[in-house]
Enzyme design. Structure first.
Site, PDB file in Angstrom:
ATOM      1  N   GLU A   1      22.047  11.152  51.339  1.00  0.00           N
ATOM      2  CA  GLU A   1      22.243   9.922  52.107  1.00  0.00           C
ATOM      3  C   GLU A   1      22.055  10.243  53.592  1.00  0.00           C
ATOM      4  O   GLU A   1      22.473   9.481  54.459  1.00  0.00           O
ATOM      5  CB  GLU A   1      23.600   9.295  51.818  1.00  0.00           C
ATOM      6  N   CYS A  49      27.322   9.399  47.747  1.00  0.00           N
ATOM      7  CA  CYS A  49      27.617  10.747  47.233  1.00  0.00           C
ATOM      8  C   CYS A  49      27.291  10.897  45.752  1.00  0.00           C
ATOM      9  O   CYS A  49      27.568  11.932  45.146  1.00  0.00           O
ATOM     10  CB  CYS A  49      29.082  11.093  47.492  1.00  0.00           C
ATOM     11  N   HIS A  59      34.360  14.884  42.981  1.00  0.00           N
ATOM     12  CA  HIS A  59      33.723  14.720  44.290  1.00  0.00           C
ATOM     13  C   HIS A  59      34.846  14.914  45.314  1.00  0.00           C
ATOM     14  O   HIS A  59      35.895  14.259  45.222  1.00  0.00           O
ATOM     15  CB  HIS A  59      33.129  13.314  44.406  1.00  0.00           C
TER      16      HIS A  59
HETATM   17  N1  CAA Z   1      52.004  16.907  57.480  1.00  0.00           N
HETATM   18  C1  CAA Z   1      51.551  16.781  56.200  1.00  0.00           C
HETATM   19  N2  CAA Z   1      50.877  15.663  55.762  1.00  0.00           N
HETATM   20  C2  CAA Z   1      50.639  14.678  56.657  1.00  0.00           C
HETATM   21  C3  CAA Z   1      51.070  14.768  57.989  1.00  0.00           C
HETATM   22  C4  CAA Z   1      51.790  15.930  58.388  1.00  0.00           C
HETATM   23  N3  CAA Z   1      52.229  16.086  59.646  1.00  0.00           N
HETATM   24  N4  CAA Z   1      50.697  13.636  58.625  1.00  0.00           N
HETATM   25  C5  CAA Z   1      50.050  12.863  57.707  1.00  0.00           C
HETATM   26  N5  CAA Z   1      50.014  13.501  56.517  1.00  0.00           N
HETATM   27  C6  CAA Z   1      49.394  13.067  55.266  1.00  0.00           C
HETATM   28  C7  CAA Z   1      49.639  11.583  54.965  1.00  0.00           C
HETATM   29  O1  CAA Z   1      50.904  11.387  54.367  1.00  0.00           O
HETATM   30  C8  CAA Z   1      48.479  11.295  54.044  1.00  0.00           C
HETATM   31  O2  CAA Z   1      48.764  11.814  52.759  1.00  0.00           O
HETATM   32  P1  CAA Z   1      48.599  10.859  51.468  1.00  0.00           P
HETATM   33  O3  CAA Z   1      47.189  10.358  51.519  1.00  0.00           O
HETATM   34  O4  CAA Z   1      48.853  11.791  50.317  1.00  0.00           O
HETATM   35  O5  CAA Z   1      49.572   9.769  51.617  1.00  0.00           O
HETATM   36  C9  CAA Z   1      47.357  12.165  54.588  1.00  0.00           C
HETATM   37  O6  CAA Z   1      47.993  13.138  55.418  1.00  0.00           O
HETATM   38  C10 CAA Z   1      46.364  11.412  55.419  1.00  0.00           C
HETATM   39  O7  CAA Z   1      47.070  10.678  56.362  1.00  0.00           O
HETATM   40  P2  CAA Z   1      46.613   9.205  56.763  1.00  0.00           P
HETATM   41  O8  CAA Z   1      46.362   8.389  55.549  1.00  0.00           O
HETATM   42  O9  CAA Z   1      47.555   8.675  57.780  1.00  0.00           O
HETATM   43  O10 CAA Z   1      45.224   9.598  57.443  1.00  0.00           O
HETATM   44  P3  CAA Z   1      44.173   8.734  58.186  1.00  0.00           P
HETATM   45  O11 CAA Z   1      44.637   7.348  58.454  1.00  0.00           O
HETATM   46  O12 CAA Z   1      43.773   9.564  59.350  1.00  0.00           O
HETATM   47  O13 CAA Z   1      42.965   8.585  57.138  1.00  0.00           O
HETATM   48  C11 CAA Z   1      41.212   9.145  55.660  1.00  0.00           C
HETATM   49  C12 CAA Z   1      42.569   9.567  56.208  1.00  0.00           C
HETATM   50  C13 CAA Z   1      41.284   7.698  55.157  1.00  0.00           C
HETATM   51  C14 CAA Z   1      40.818  10.057  54.516  1.00  0.00           C
HETATM   52  C15 CAA Z   1      40.146   9.246  56.813  1.00  0.00           C
HETATM   53  O14 CAA Z   1      40.018  10.573  57.194  1.00  0.00           O
HETATM   54  C16 CAA Z   1      38.800   8.708  56.434  1.00  0.00           C
HETATM   55  O15 CAA Z   1      38.539   7.505  56.591  1.00  0.00           O
HETATM   56  N6  CAA Z   1      37.878   9.592  55.932  1.00  0.00           N
HETATM   57  C17 CAA Z   1      36.548   9.195  55.507  1.00  0.00           C
HETATM   58  C18 CAA Z   1      36.536   8.393  54.227  1.00  0.00           C
HETATM   59  C19 CAA Z   1      36.824   9.210  52.981  1.00  0.00           C
HETATM   60  O16 CAA Z   1      36.694  10.408  52.955  1.00  0.00           O
HETATM   61  N7  CAA Z   1      37.193   8.502  51.894  1.00  0.00           N
HETATM   62  C20 CAA Z   1      37.419   9.149  50.626  1.00  0.00           C
HETATM   63  C21 CAA Z   1      37.082   8.268  49.458  1.00  0.00           C
HETATM   64  S1  CAA Z   1      35.393   7.645  49.633  1.00  0.00           S
HETATM   65  C22 CAA Z   1      34.384   8.920  49.080  1.00  0.00           C
HETATM   66  O17 CAA Z   1      34.842   9.797  48.420  1.00  0.00           O
HETATM   67  C23 CAA Z   1      32.945   8.913  49.489  1.00  0.00           C
HETATM   68  C24 CAA Z   1      32.749   9.855  50.649  1.00  0.00           C
HETATM   69  O18 CAA Z   1      32.445  11.016  50.459  1.00  0.00           O
HETATM   70  C25 CAA Z   1      32.975   9.318  51.992  1.00  0.00           C
END
Ligand code: CAA
Length: 390
Positions: free
Chosen positions: A79, A111, A233
């Site tokens: 992609e 992906c 994945h």
């Molecule tokens: N210590 C330990 N853990 C902590 C922490 C700390 N101090 N602070 C936060 N965390 C944990 C949270 O509890 C959370 O855990 P859970 O998901 O188990 O609840 C985790 O860290 C992430 O925290 P947030 O949800 O607050 O993180 P975020 O808002 O920054 O978003 C994300 C995370 C959504 C993955 C973001 O990085 C993102 O948008 N990434 C790109 C999209 C993606 O990868 N999506 C995956 C599915 S889609 C797919 O698979 C296709 C692809 O390849 C893109």
């Protein structure tokens, strides 16, 4: 006839960023990245690496002259394509010196692209048992500096040789798949960075896994106890773990321990590379095979492929006798050991260093890039590739 993965190669660019340092620069608790997201290092491509060079470097050490003669189909899953018309696979076909009597195409569905490629390869071998198919899975995950997705970037490629009587893993015939038109992650033609609805993408990933897993169990009568390991994945390593946890209560304590232990092995490479989109599932499989010492021949491995937008598939493979002898462990260990760390400042500079889009000519410094195959520049709107070992 058994059809499956005969060889598997991997390449990541030589630069990486430590996630704890990124966390410090962004005023985020490092545990969020290392535990919450589950990433330690992020592979960073210099401007001299693109999806073509990453894929060509992944396949370079893996193919014998005999393979290059037998390959009659090259399927490039990506992609991060470099051209809206010409397939990235055609460049790789040339760079690797594959014989001209081959079909070459590029396949795209986020992906999921490489999984579509593997299924196409399987059908092709069923009709043409003596041919071999090269499936390339290559991507650069770019969300942007200071964005929510920044910690889940990465770059790299996996190359898979699919053939009859495979040396590593035979693919079983049953697979379950689904499509649903959703906007969880996408990248419009005009943007070099992805758009994402992060939380929604996580939810949909789990929902797709639940559906195809349920359909698979119904279709085959298999259950969690029939699996030595499940590979996912891995956009970030915590994501696969979240999916795996949803089915833990379907098995015994022993099943849970086995699958959790194997999951850790399957996530090791991904933890230090980051998201490589369509190659991520196959990097996870490679990580399991190279890091877990004593998987038995005959073991069944489950694979969950997810491509946003979205398509999901669950399929399976059986490990073949002596599969470890056909892995390129030494080569991959050296590749990881030779990587160089960059500071957050350097990362930001490298991230912003992109190719001109106005047709101007540029010559790139390929001496700084230790990869055998590099992008040397742009001339007359054509990318100039170099194979330094030729
Ligand atoms: N210590 C330990 N853990 C902590 C922490 C700390 N101090 N602070 C936060 N965390 C944990 C949270 O509890 C959370 O855990 P859970 O998901 O188990 O609840 C985790 O860290 C992430 O925290 P947030 O949800 O607050 O993180 P975020 O808002 O920054 O978003 C994300 C995370 C959504 C993955 C973001 O990085 C993102 O948008 N990434 C790109 C999209 C993606 O990868 N999506 C995956 C599915 S889609 C797919 O698979 C296709 C692809 O390849 C893109």
């Amino acid at each position: 006839m058994k059809i499956g993965i005969d060889k598997i190669g991997f390449y990541a660019p030589h630069l990486y960023l430590d996630m704890k340092k990124l966390a410090a620069a962004r005023n985020i608790d490092p545990d969020k990245f290392t535990i919450g997201i589950g990433q330690e290092k992020m592979a960073l491509p210099p401007v001299t690496q693109d999806s073509v060079t990453l894929a060509a470097n992944a396949a370079l050490n893996m193919l014998s002259e005999k393979d290059k003669q037998a390959i009659d189909f090259v399927i490039f899953g990506t992609e991060s394509g470099i051209d809206n018309s010409k397939s990235a696979g055609v460049y790789v076909h040339h760079l690797l010196g594959i014989n001209p009597r081959a079909r070459t195409v590029e396949v795209k569905q986020a992906c999921y692209g490489a999984t579509a490629g593997i299924q196409m390869a399987k059908g092709h071998i069923a009709l043409n048992p003596d041919s071999k198919v090269l499936v390339l899975a290559s991507d650069i995950a770019r969300y942007g500096l200071n964005t929510g997705g920044e910690s889940t970037q990465g770059a790299g490629a996996v190359a898979l040789l699919v053939s009859k009587d495979p040396q590593i893993m035979a693919l079983e015939d049953t697979s379950t798949y689904m499509t649903s038109d959703i906007m969880d992650f996408w990248r419009p033609i005009y943007s070099d960075k992805a758009f994402v609805d992060g939380k929604f993408s996580n939810e949909q990933y789990i929902a797709f896994f639940s559906q195809v897993w349920a359909n698979y169990k119904e279709k085959t009568g298999h259950s969690i106890k029939d699996f030595e390991a499940l590979c996912f994945h891995l956009p970030y390593t915590k994501m696969g773990l979240k999916a795996l946890r949803t089915i833990f209560d379907e098995g015994s304590e022993e099943d849970k321990e086995r699958l959790f232990d194997n999951y850790q092995h399957s996530a090791r490479y991904n933890r230090v590379v980051g998201n490589i989109y369509t190659g991520s599932l196959y990097l996870s499989l490679l990580s399991l095979l190279e890091n877990k010492q004593n998987l038995k021949a005959g073991s069944r491995i489950g694979l969950f492929s997810y491509g946003s937008g979205a398509v999901g598939e669950f399929f399976t493979g059986i490990l073949q006798p002596g599969y470890r002898e056909h892995l390129q462990m030494e080569h991959h260990t050296k590749l990881f050991e030779a990587r160089q760390e960059v500071s957050v400042e350097e990362y930001e500079q490298i991230f912003e260093e992109t190719l001109p889009v106005d047709g101007s000519t540029i010559e790139l410094d390929i001496e700084k890039d230790p990869a055998a195959i590099c992008l040397a520049g742009l001339e007359n709107n054509k990318r100039q590739y170099i194979n330094k070992v030729n």
